[in-house]
Design a protein around this motif. Structure first.
Motif, PDB file in Angstrom:
ATOM      1  N   ILE A   4       0.862  -1.186   0.000  1.00 35.90           N
ATOM      2  CA  ILE A   4       0.000   0.000   0.000  1.00 35.90           C
ATOM      3  C   ILE A   4       0.898   1.237   0.000  1.00 35.90           C
ATOM      4  O   ILE A   4       1.869   1.295   0.756  1.00 35.90           O
ATOM      5  CB  ILE A   4      -0.910   0.048   1.249  1.00 35.90           C
ATOM      6  CG1 ILE A   4      -1.907  -1.098   1.263  1.00 35.90           C
ATOM      7  CG2 ILE A   4      -1.631   1.396   1.347  1.00 35.90           C
ATOM      8  CD1 ILE A   4      -3.048  -0.966   0.297  1.00 35.90           C
ATOM      9  N   VAL A   6       0.673   5.434   0.444  1.00 35.25           N
ATOM     10  CA  VAL A   6      -0.159   6.575   0.841  1.00 35.25           C
ATOM     11  C   VAL A   6       0.574   7.860   0.470  1.00 35.25           C
ATOM     12  O   VAL A   6       1.700   8.086   0.925  1.00 35.25           O
ATOM     13  CB  VAL A   6      -0.442   6.566   2.355  1.00 35.25           C
ATOM     14  CG1 VAL A   6      -1.346   7.750   2.725  1.00 35.25           C
ATOM     15  CG2 VAL A   6      -1.073   5.256   2.777  1.00 35.25           C
ATOM     16  N   LEU A  53      -2.627   9.351  -7.339  1.00 36.30           N
ATOM     17  CA  LEU A  53      -3.712   8.374  -7.461  1.00 36.30           C
ATOM     18  C   LEU A  53      -3.963   8.036  -8.928  1.00 36.30           C
ATOM     19  O   LEU A  53      -4.104   6.867  -9.305  1.00 36.30           O
ATOM     20  CB  LEU A  53      -5.004   8.927  -6.850  1.00 36.30           C
ATOM     21  CG  LEU A  53      -5.264   8.787  -5.369  1.00 36.30           C
ATOM     22  CD1 LEU A  53      -6.666   9.287  -5.054  1.00 36.30           C
ATOM     23  CD2 LEU A  53      -5.080   7.363  -4.896  1.00 36.30           C
ATOM     24  N   THR A  59      -1.828   4.267  -3.704  1.00 34.66           N
ATOM     25  CA  THR A  59      -3.081   3.524  -3.510  1.00 34.66           C
ATOM     26  C   THR A  59      -4.133   4.424  -2.884  1.00 34.66           C
ATOM     27  O   THR A  59      -5.315   4.363  -3.229  1.00 34.66           O
ATOM     28  CB  THR A  59      -2.844   2.313  -2.588  1.00 34.66           C
ATOM     29  OG1 THR A  59      -1.597   1.699  -2.877  1.00 34.66           O
ATOM     30  CG2 THR A  59      -3.969   1.295  -2.751  1.00 34.66           C
ATOM     31  N   PHE A  60      -3.676   5.221  -1.934  1.00 33.08           N
ATOM     32  CA  PHE A  60      -4.536   6.198  -1.252  1.00 33.08           C
ATOM     33  C   PHE A  60      -3.817   7.546  -1.259  1.00 33.08           C
ATOM     34  O   PHE A  60      -2.590   7.599  -1.315  1.00 33.08           O
ATOM     35  CB  PHE A  60      -4.810   5.792   0.203  1.00 33.08           C
ATOM     36  CG  PHE A  60      -5.566   4.510   0.359  1.00 33.08           C
ATOM     37  CD1 PHE A  60      -6.949   4.495   0.324  1.00 33.08           C
ATOM     38  CD2 PHE A  60      -4.892   3.315   0.535  1.00 33.08           C
ATOM     39  CE1 PHE A  60      -7.654   3.311   0.461  1.00 33.08           C
ATOM     40  CE2 PHE A  60      -5.576   2.123   0.678  1.00 33.08           C
ATOM     41  CZ  PHE A  60      -6.966   2.112   0.644  1.00 33.08           C
ATOM     42  N   CYS A  62      -4.077  11.655   0.570  1.00 31.25           N
ATOM     43  CA  CYS A  62      -4.724  12.702   1.362  1.00 31.25           C
ATOM     44  C   CYS A  62      -4.906  13.902   0.450  1.00 31.25           C
ATOM     45  O   CYS A  62      -3.928  14.409  -0.115  1.00 31.25           O
ATOM     46  CB  CYS A  62      -3.842  13.096   2.543  1.00 31.25           C
ATOM     47  SG  CYS A  62      -3.479  11.763   3.679  1.00 31.25           S
ATOM     48  N   VAL A  85     -12.848   8.081   0.976  1.00 34.23           N
ATOM     49  CA  VAL A  85     -13.205   6.885   1.747  1.00 34.23           C
ATOM     50  C   VAL A  85     -13.121   7.116   3.250  1.00 34.23           C
ATOM     51  O   VAL A  85     -13.599   6.292   4.030  1.00 34.23           O
ATOM     52  CB  VAL A  85     -12.325   5.685   1.349  1.00 34.23           C
ATOM     53  CG1 VAL A  85     -12.579   5.289  -0.099  1.00 34.23           C
ATOM     54  CG2 VAL A  85     -10.841   5.978   1.563  1.00 34.23           C
ATOM     55  N   LEU A 198      -9.200  11.149   2.862  1.00 31.49           N
ATOM     56  CA  LEU A 198      -8.410  10.078   2.269  1.00 31.49           C
ATOM     57  C   LEU A 198      -9.178   9.564   1.059  1.00 31.49           C
ATOM     58  O   LEU A 198     -10.351   9.202   1.180  1.00 31.49           O
ATOM     59  CB  LEU A 198      -8.190   8.959   3.283  1.00 31.49           C
ATOM     60  CG  LEU A 198      -7.177   7.879   2.920  1.00 31.49           C
ATOM     61  CD1 LEU A 198      -5.781   8.467   2.808  1.00 31.49           C
ATOM     62  CD2 LEU A 198      -7.200   6.769   3.971  1.00 31.49           C
ATOM     63  N   ALA A 200      -9.306   7.381  -2.888  1.00 34.25           N
ATOM     64  CA  ALA A 200      -8.797   6.249  -3.657  1.00 34.25           C
ATOM     65  C   ALA A 200      -9.488   6.227  -5.011  1.00 34.25           C
ATOM     66  O   ALA A 200     -10.522   6.880  -5.208  1.00 34.25           O
ATOM     67  CB  ALA A 200      -9.050   4.934  -2.923  1.00 34.25           C
ATOM     68  N   THR A 204      -9.690   0.676  -7.376  1.00 37.97           N
ATOM     69  CA  THR A 204      -9.069   0.062  -6.199  1.00 37.97           C
ATOM     70  C   THR A 204     -10.131  -0.479  -5.255  1.00 37.97           C
ATOM     71  O   THR A 204     -10.013  -1.588  -4.726  1.00 37.97           O
ATOM     72  CB  THR A 204      -8.195   1.091  -5.454  1.00 37.97           C
ATOM     73  OG1 THR A 204      -7.172   1.561  -6.336  1.00 37.97           O
ATOM     74  CG2 THR A 204      -7.561   0.489  -4.215  1.00 37.97           C
ATOM     75  N   VAL A 212      -8.666  -2.720   1.231  1.00 35.98           N
ATOM     76  CA  VAL A 212      -9.107  -1.371   1.602  1.00 35.98           C
ATOM     77  C   VAL A 212      -9.666  -1.369   3.021  1.00 35.98           C
ATOM     78  O   VAL A 212      -9.314  -0.515   3.850  1.00 35.98           O
ATOM     79  CB  VAL A 212     -10.163  -0.849   0.607  1.00 35.98           C
ATOM     80  CG1 VAL A 212     -10.794   0.444   1.120  1.00 35.98           C
ATOM     81  CG2 VAL A 212      -9.540  -0.625  -0.763  1.00 35.98           C
ATOM     82  N   LEU A 216      -8.066   0.691   6.215  1.00 35.53           N
ATOM     83  CA  LEU A 216      -8.831   1.707   6.941  1.00 35.53           C
ATOM     84  C   LEU A 216      -8.961   1.342   8.422  1.00 35.53           C
ATOM     85  O   LEU A 216      -8.865   2.210   9.298  1.00 35.53           O
ATOM     86  CB  LEU A 216     -10.217   1.879   6.313  1.00 35.53           C
ATOM     87  CG  LEU A 216     -10.239   2.501   4.912  1.00 35.53           C
ATOM     88  CD1 LEU A 216     -11.667   2.561   4.382  1.00 35.53           C
ATOM     89  CD2 LEU A 216      -9.626   3.901   4.928  1.00 35.53           C
TER      90      LEU A 216
END
Length: 249
Positions: A4, A6, A53, A59-60, A62, A85, A198, A200, A204, A212, A216
């Motif tokens: 993952i 971020v 993204l 993958t995620f 902010c 999400v 956040l 995505a 995904t 996911v 989370l």
């Protein structure tokens, strides 16, 4: 271990504490995840988290809440409609600020002044509407300095105002004994929700639903642990901030 990545919306700060806690305390590892956290310092913010993204390098991400809206309203049908999400904050903690010493005590007084902008799609119209809501004309000078140096432009006087997070730059100003005037959007009739969020890609969420959910849940565990152990979480974050600052850009 599921990989993952971020992408952060700013260099590591209090908004991101839960990610670092979850990684440091093994919450991600326990969930079967190998998490990499990307700071914009790595390329001096040449690539936005939303762009990461889209190009698949994150993958995620902010992102500001309005970035999600932006991706849903571009005329280019080829752009993915990214999805929020999770929220990192329960309420808006950002504000337009000026130095107390500037004498700019209300948004209306920003007419003719320099505003240091992040060049976000809706930003200038939001600032303009705030000024108008306070009785001004909304005619200000927008400058776009290098993104990670925007706060410094306020401190060195090359800008009169900018947009900051009060729990980060606001606290930094407090600790440096630099009084600020703060103009929160909601105080001037501009509805603005919690931000950042956040986000995505829809693909995904469709292709990796269990990953996911696991991410989370582990991230929420990190934020909950930080809230229960603020001093230790702050020390952990300070180490990450120092490491990011020392890393080559």
């Amino acid at each position: 271990m599921a990989p993952i990545t971020v992408a952060l919306d700013w260099t590591p700060n209090t908004n991101h504490t839960g990610f670092y806690v979850a990684r440091n305390k093994g919450f991600y590892k326990d969930a079967g995840l190998e998490v990499q956290i990307l700071s914009p310092h790595q390329d001096e913010y040449k690539t936005t988290p939303g762009s990461r993204l889209v190009d698949g390098s994150a993958t995620f991400a902010c992102v500001p809440s309005e970035s999600v809206i932006s991706y849903h309203t571009w005329p280019n049908a080829g752009k993915p409609k990214i999805v929020a999400v999770a929220a990192l904050l329960q309420s808006n903690q950002s504000a337009i600020v000026t130095l107390k010493s500037s004498g700019i005590e209300r948004p209306a007084q920003l007419d003719g002044k320099k505003y240091a902008s992040y060049a976000a799609r809706y930003e200038s119209r939001i600032v303009q509407q705030m000024i108008r809501a306070d009785g001004g004309c909304g005619d200000y000078v927008e400058t776009t300095p290098p993104m990670l140096g925007i706060w410094d432009t306020l401190l060195n006087g090359s800008a009169d105002a900018t947009w900051v997070f009060l729990p980060w730059e606001g606290v930094a100003a407090q600790r440096a004994n630099i009084p600020l005037n703060t103009f929160k959007l909601e105080d001037f009739g501009i509805p603005y929700c919690y931000s950042p969020v956040l986000a995505a890609q829809p693909s995904t969420l469709a292709s990796q639903p269990d990953t996911v959910r696991s991410f989370l849940a582990a991230t929420a565990q990190g934020y909950e642990w930080a809230a229960a152990h603020p001093a230790e979480a702050a020390a952990l974050l300070c180490a990450e901030v120092a490491a990011d600052a020392a890393a080559p850009g």
